[in-house]
Design a protein around this motif. Structure first.
Motif, PDB file in Angstrom:
ATOM      1  N   THR A  24       0.997  -2.378   8.555  1.00  0.00           N
ATOM      2  CA  THR A  24       1.316  -2.142   7.105  1.00  0.00           C
ATOM      3  C   THR A  24       1.371  -0.566   6.747  1.00  0.00           C
ATOM      4  O   THR A  24       2.380  -0.325   5.980  1.00  0.00           O
ATOM      5  CB  THR A  24       0.248  -2.707   6.459  1.00  0.00           C
ATOM      6  OG1 THR A  24      -0.247  -4.001   6.495  1.00  0.00           O
ATOM      7  CG2 THR A  24       0.503  -2.633   4.706  1.00  0.00           C
ATOM      8  N   ARG A  28      -3.095   1.731  13.068  1.00  0.00           N
ATOM      9  CA  ARG A  28      -4.240   1.764  12.779  1.00  0.00           C
ATOM     10  C   ARG A  28      -5.384   0.983  13.377  1.00  0.00           C
ATOM     11  O   ARG A  28      -5.036  -0.174  13.519  1.00  0.00           O
ATOM     12  CB  ARG A  28      -4.432   1.468  11.335  1.00  0.00           C
ATOM     13  CG  ARG A  28      -5.446   2.140  10.511  1.00  0.00           C
ATOM     14  CD  ARG A  28      -5.339   1.641   9.074  1.00  0.00           C
ATOM     15  NE  ARG A  28      -4.547   2.407   8.223  1.00  0.00           N
ATOM     16  CZ  ARG A  28      -4.629   2.435   6.794  1.00  0.00           C
ATOM     17  NH1 ARG A  28      -5.314   1.548   6.238  1.00  0.00           N
ATOM     18  NH2 ARG A  28      -3.657   3.044   6.190  1.00  0.00           N
ATOM     19  N   SER A  64      -7.255   5.652   5.899  1.00  0.00           N
ATOM     20  CA  SER A  64      -7.419   5.411   4.581  1.00  0.00           C
ATOM     21  C   SER A  64      -8.715   4.590   4.198  1.00  0.00           C
ATOM     22  O   SER A  64      -9.701   5.091   4.137  1.00  0.00           O
ATOM     23  CB  SER A  64      -6.252   4.667   4.160  1.00  0.00           C
ATOM     24  OG  SER A  64      -6.049   4.281   2.671  1.00  0.00           O
ATOM     25  N   HIS A  65      -8.618   3.402   3.879  1.00  0.00           N
ATOM     26  CA  HIS A  65      -9.812   2.399   3.460  1.00  0.00           C
ATOM     27  C   HIS A  65     -10.426   2.052   4.332  1.00  0.00           C
ATOM     28  O   HIS A  65     -11.697   1.303   4.132  1.00  0.00           O
ATOM     29  CB  HIS A  65      -9.394   1.308   2.451  1.00  0.00           C
ATOM     30  CG  HIS A  65      -8.731   0.181   3.198  1.00  0.00           C
ATOM     31  ND1 HIS A  65      -7.461   0.366   3.770  1.00  0.00           N
ATOM     32  CD2 HIS A  65      -9.343  -0.921   3.754  1.00  0.00           C
ATOM     33  CE1 HIS A  65      -7.095  -1.012   4.463  1.00  0.00           C
ATOM     34  NE2 HIS A  65      -8.035  -1.601   4.558  1.00  0.00           N
ATOM     35  N   GLU A 401       0.010  -2.231  -6.096  1.00  0.00           N
ATOM     36  CA  GLU A 401      -0.689  -3.374  -5.462  1.00  0.00           C
ATOM     37  C   GLU A 401      -2.103  -3.644  -6.358  1.00  0.00           C
ATOM     38  O   GLU A 401      -2.461  -2.531  -7.068  1.00  0.00           O
ATOM     39  CB  GLU A 401      -0.866  -3.282  -4.187  1.00  0.00           C
ATOM     40  CG  GLU A 401       0.168  -3.075  -3.285  1.00  0.00           C
ATOM     41  CD  GLU A 401       0.036  -2.929  -1.735  1.00  0.00           C
ATOM     42  OE1 GLU A 401       0.183  -3.692  -1.069  1.00  0.00           O
ATOM     43  OE2 GLU A 401      -0.607  -1.778  -1.434  1.00  0.00           O
ATOM     44  N   ASN A 403      -4.815  -3.733  -5.144  1.00  0.00           N
ATOM     45  CA  ASN A 403      -6.003  -2.914  -4.772  1.00  0.00           C
ATOM     46  C   ASN A 403      -5.859  -1.418  -5.283  1.00  0.00           C
ATOM     47  O   ASN A 403      -6.604  -0.555  -5.094  1.00  0.00           O
ATOM     48  CB  ASN A 403      -5.769  -3.045  -3.235  1.00  0.00           C
ATOM     49  CG  ASN A 403      -4.453  -2.441  -2.587  1.00  0.00           C
ATOM     50  OD1 ASN A 403      -3.822  -1.613  -3.344  1.00  0.00           O
ATOM     51  ND2 ASN A 403      -4.123  -2.919  -1.435  1.00  0.00           N
ATOM     52  N   ARG A 526      -3.153 -14.446   4.519  1.00  0.00           N
ATOM     53  CA  ARG A 526      -2.163 -13.473   5.469  1.00  0.00           C
ATOM     54  C   ARG A 526      -2.951 -12.686   6.213  1.00  0.00           C
ATOM     55  O   ARG A 526      -3.932 -12.072   6.096  1.00  0.00           O
ATOM     56  CB  ARG A 526      -1.290 -12.693   4.545  1.00  0.00           C
ATOM     57  CG  ARG A 526      -1.876 -11.840   3.545  1.00  0.00           C
ATOM     58  CD  ARG A 526      -0.933 -10.737   2.768  1.00  0.00           C
ATOM     59  NE  ARG A 526      -0.571  -9.904   3.612  1.00  0.00           N
ATOM     60  CZ  ARG A 526      -1.135  -8.500   3.986  1.00  0.00           C
ATOM     61  NH1 ARG A 526      -2.691  -8.494   3.324  1.00  0.00           N
ATOM     62  NH2 ARG A 526      -1.005  -7.691   4.653  1.00  0.00           N
ATOM     63  N   SER A 528      -4.042  -9.343   7.974  1.00  0.00           N
ATOM     64  CA  SER A 528      -3.884  -7.894   7.622  1.00  0.00           C
ATOM     65  C   SER A 528      -3.219  -7.091   8.420  1.00  0.00           C
ATOM     66  O   SER A 528      -3.115  -7.618   9.684  1.00  0.00           O
ATOM     67  CB  SER A 528      -5.262  -7.400   7.504  1.00  0.00           C
ATOM     68  OG  SER A 528      -5.329  -5.947   7.482  1.00  0.00           O
ATOM     69  N   GLY A 529      -2.652  -6.055   7.990  1.00  0.00           N
ATOM     70  CA  GLY A 529      -1.685  -5.045   8.888  1.00  0.00           C
ATOM     71  C   GLY A 529      -2.628  -4.052   9.054  1.00  0.00           C
ATOM     72  O   GLY A 529      -2.080  -2.989   9.627  1.00  0.00           O
ATOM     73  N   THR A 530      -3.569  -3.896   8.711  1.00  0.00           N
ATOM     74  CA  THR A 530      -4.601  -2.567   8.826  1.00  0.00           C
ATOM     75  C   THR A 530      -5.860  -2.814   9.380  1.00  0.00           C
ATOM     76  O   THR A 530      -6.500  -1.740   9.965  1.00  0.00           O
ATOM     77  CB  THR A 530      -4.649  -1.876   7.454  1.00  0.00           C
ATOM     78  OG1 THR A 530      -5.322  -2.672   6.497  1.00  0.00           O
ATOM     79  CG2 THR A 530      -3.402  -1.238   6.834  1.00  0.00           C
ATOM     80  N   ARG A 535      -6.972 -12.061   5.770  1.00  0.00           N
ATOM     81  CA  ARG A 535      -7.351 -11.959   4.307  1.00  0.00           C
ATOM     82  C   ARG A 535      -7.037 -13.317   3.316  1.00  0.00           C
ATOM     83  O   ARG A 535      -5.699 -13.783   3.676  1.00  0.00           O
ATOM     84  CB  ARG A 535      -6.367 -10.971   3.569  1.00  0.00           C
ATOM     85  CG  ARG A 535      -6.777  -9.432   3.903  1.00  0.00           C
ATOM     86  CD  ARG A 535      -6.478  -8.531   3.190  1.00  0.00           C
ATOM     87  NE  ARG A 535      -6.131  -6.905   3.919  1.00  0.00           N
ATOM     88  CZ  ARG A 535      -7.304  -6.292   4.271  1.00  0.00           C
ATOM     89  NH1 ARG A 535      -8.718  -6.610   4.057  1.00  0.00           N
ATOM     90  NH2 ARG A 535      -6.935  -5.051   4.798  1.00  0.00           N
TER      91      ARG A 535
HETATM   92  C1  G16 Z   1      -2.524   0.019   3.224  1.00  0.00           C
HETATM   93  C2  G16 Z   1      -1.142  -0.187   2.720  1.00  0.00           C
HETATM   94  C3  G16 Z   1      -1.419  -0.973   1.390  1.00  0.00           C
HETATM   95  C4  G16 Z   1      -2.102  -2.129   1.704  1.00  0.00           C
HETATM   96  C5  G16 Z   1      -3.326  -1.989   2.373  1.00  0.00           C
HETATM   97  C6  G16 Z   1      -4.142  -3.289   2.953  1.00  0.00           C
HETATM   98  O1  G16 Z   1      -3.201   0.770   2.227  1.00  0.00           O
HETATM   99  O2  G16 Z   1      -0.657   0.977   2.212  1.00  0.00           O
HETATM  100  O3  G16 Z   1      -0.040  -1.097   0.990  1.00  0.00           O
HETATM  101  O4  G16 Z   1      -2.154  -3.008   0.728  1.00  0.00           O
HETATM  102  O5  G16 Z   1      -3.116  -1.105   3.463  1.00  0.00           O
HETATM  103  O6  G16 Z   1      -2.896  -3.865   3.732  1.00  0.00           O
HETATM  104  P1  G16 Z   1      -3.358  -5.066   4.749  1.00  0.00           P
HETATM  105  O7  G16 Z   1      -3.758  -6.152   3.729  1.00  0.00           O
HETATM  106  O8  G16 Z   1      -2.039  -5.472   5.581  1.00  0.00           O
HETATM  107  O9  G16 Z   1      -4.693  -4.655   5.610  1.00  0.00           O
HETATM  108  P2  G16 Z   1      -4.208   1.997   2.823  1.00  0.00           P
HETATM  109  O10 G16 Z   1      -4.752   2.623   1.230  1.00  0.00           O
HETATM  110  O11 G16 Z   1      -5.348   1.492   3.573  1.00  0.00           O
HETATM  111  O12 G16 Z   1      -3.318   2.788   3.289  1.00  0.00           O
END
Ligand code: G16
Length: 566
Positions: A24, A28, A64-65, A401, A403, A526, A528-530, A535
């Motif tokens: 995403t 990461r 990030s988060h 988003e 979030n 779905r 998560s991509g991070t 989720r």
């Molecule tokens: C990143 C992406 C956001 C996404 C978030 C959670 O945020 O930049 O667009 O909403 O990850 O993504 P996922 O649900 O795929 O884990 P950040 O703030 O972590 O860079």
């Protein structure tokens, strides 16, 4: 003969049996398996810069988060955003926009795939071969200068990972400009400034001071004599946003004339406290204030995330009840305010607004935009890269988003219209001045918590609203977000902007059966991509029904996640 590419990556061998993927927001994962990826991202960034005739490409080292032990890396395109028409504008500056779109041979996904392939090559020789294969495929002249600008958040692993990136860049003979610690949006800002410097589209001075000056000045203009009421307590997730906000405050109108900001959770000396029991993700997911919060009733509070690209607002009312104003709320607030300014300026015949959301948007927010604001809503998969792309198709695209990650972007034609428009009355002039100030206040490269926060403050000051008035614009449907640990999240495949699962087979039918029984029920799952998780989102007419629905879908996913890999 020595091969500098192979030599550079040989210093950072890949971890055994880890498969890397550009997700995403880039690569990461746990920081201790990222060294090889960092060096290789240096190579990809150098190639990307060469492909764009030496434009500056950004590398942001952040997770990030995510928790403190994670880290990540993402590549930033020349105008500080994702690769679409914008990058092609730089490639083909003499063509008209439609031509540029057609000639855009490089797609974002294509480069993400290249980066993923690069990250997964096992030997230095294979990496070097892949580097040259990419150059051949895209007709990249390896003698063209390559320029890369880098920054990182405050994670403990950042310094080590930076040295890996620098080794990769050195191997590729790329020029590197290291900005040290920056928020992610500041890095995006730098990239855009460096690439537009001296042109008609100059975005600002490519320095931290330039960033603060631009925001501070635009904030004052946008307030247009209005004063924000009360104070704002900002939880900085113990991340890089803390020191940067403290710096930004020096450029805002002084206390008494402007906004009083209290900076909390700004401990970057203890990187192990990053995002722990604080920050935007904690508040949004848990739907409560950080336990450390000392805010009193009706105090205006907001939380940033670890790299300050998300912001969400909240307060406790006089009955100690917690209320969240998330990205959906910021989108509706911004869309309604900007829409009013467009109308009051006399520009409504020339400009239209639209809103872009993801499946996480609360159903009530979507209804409010369509029914009350009478605006078009687009839904994209999660990831600001998708929302940004959809918003680029609008005159004024408001994308957030839930979030708290988002911004507003103005098309090139819109910027021109706003700049050239001659107001026909003092009222039109006033609205136009504020609209122009908002254009400068909003970070149009990417979602920026600091810029978004100032925009919210401007809007609340103009409307003379507190958070309670903002909250009363519509009622959110109660909702719940859960994270399910599964053995292999990749088995969960979605369609329809991630709102429906196509794999594992039958799982969506099970979800549908449960959702049908719930009043105003909606739920989806779905990968998560991070993070290594799936989720689950659920909303319903009441808190109890939303929680129950989320739990039931959680169970379905947990079972499928185990059964699917057995
Ligand atoms: C990143 C992406 C956001 C996404 C978030 C959670 O945020 O930049 O667009 O909403 O990850 O993504 P996922 O649900 O795929 O884990 P950040 O703030 O972590 O860079």
């Amino acid at each position: 003969m020595a091969d500098p590419i192979a030599e550079a990556v040989a210093k950072h061998p890949p971890a055994q049996s880890v498969v890397y993927s550009y997700g995403t927001a880039g690569f990461r994962t746990k920081a201790n398996v990222l060294d090889s990826v960092m060096a290789r991202c240096g190579l990809v960034a150098a190639l990307r810069s060469r492909a764009l005739k030496g434009k500056w490409i950004g590398i942001m080292i952040t997770a990030s988060h995510n928790p403190p032990e994670d880290n990540g890396v993402k590549l930033v395109e020349p105008l500080g955003n994702m690769l679409t028409v914008w990058s092609t504008l730089l490639l083909y500056p003499c063509c008209d926009v439609r031509m540029r779109t057609r000639t855009n041979r490089y797609t974002q996904e294509e480069w993400e795939v290249l980066a993923t392939e690069m990250a997964n090559k096992s030997s230095p020789e294979e990496v070097s071969k892949h580097y040259r294969a990419i150059a051949d495929k895209f007709h990249i002249d390896l003698q063209t200068p390559a320029r890369v600008v880098i920054a990182r958040d405050t994670r403990a692993s950042g310094a080590r990972l930076l040295s890996c990136v620098l080794n990769g860049l050195k191997g590729a003979s790329a020029e590197a400009k290291d900005f040290g610690f920056l928020t992610t949006p500041q890095l995006h800002y730098m990239v855009r400034c460096l690439n537009t410097e001296g042109t008609a589209d100059a975005y600002g001075a490519p320095t931290e001071k330039g960033y603060y000056e631009k925001l501070g000045e635009a904030f004052k203009r946008a307030l247009h004599g209005k004063k924000p009421s009360g104070s704002l307590t900002v939880d900085c997730a113990n991340g890089v946003g803390g020191p940067k906000l403290t710096e930004l405050i020096k450029y805002l109108p002084p206390k008494g004339e402007g906004l009083e900001i209290f900076v909390v959770n700004d401990d970057v000396i203890k990187p192990e406290s990053l995002n722990v029991e604080c920050g935007a993700d904690f508040v949004k997911t848990n739907q409560r204030a950080p336990p450390s919060s000392k805010a009193g009733s009706n105090d205006r509070c907001c939380s940033l995330d670890g790299d300050a690209d998300r912001v969400i607002y909240y307060f406790k009312d006089s009955k100690n009840m917690f209320h969240l104003l998330d990205g959906d709320r910021i989108a509706t607030l911004a869309a309604s305010f900007l829409g009013d300014l467009v109308r009051q300026s006399g520009l409504s015949d020339s400009l239209t607004l639209g809103v872009v959301q993801t499946a996480y948007a609360n159903g009530a927010a979507t209804n409010y935009v369509v029914q009350n604001l009478k605006l078009k809503v687009d839904c994209t998969p999660t990831g600001v890269k998708y929302l940004h792309h959809a918003a680029e198709k609008m005159d004024i695209g408001v994308y957030f988003e839930a979030n708290g990650h988002g911004t507003v972007i103005f098309s090139i034609d819109t910027l021109e219209t706003i700049a050239k428009y001659e107001p026909r009355s003092p009222a039109q002039k006033e609205a136009l001045d504020i609209l122009r100030a908002c254009v400068d206040l909003i970070n149009q490269a990417v979602g920026d918590a600091l810029s978004d926060m100032l925009l919210v403050e401007v809007i609340l000051a103009h409307k003379n609203w507190g958070l309670q008035e903002w909250l009363s614009t519509y009622d959110d449907l109660p909702n719940r977000l859960l994270k399910v640990k599964v053995t292999d999240r990749r088995i969960f495949e979605t369609t329809d902007a991630e709102r429906r699962l196509v794999k594992p087979k039958g799982v969506q039918d099970d979800i549908d059966t449960i959702v049908k029984k719930v009043r105003q029920g909606r739920s989806f799952a779905r990968a998560s991509g991070t993070e290594d998780a799936v989720r689950v989102y659920a909303e319903a007419a009441s808190r109890a029904e939303a929680d129950d629905l989320a739990q039931k879908v959680y169970k379905i996913i947990e079972t499928a996640g185990t059964v699917g890999v057995a």
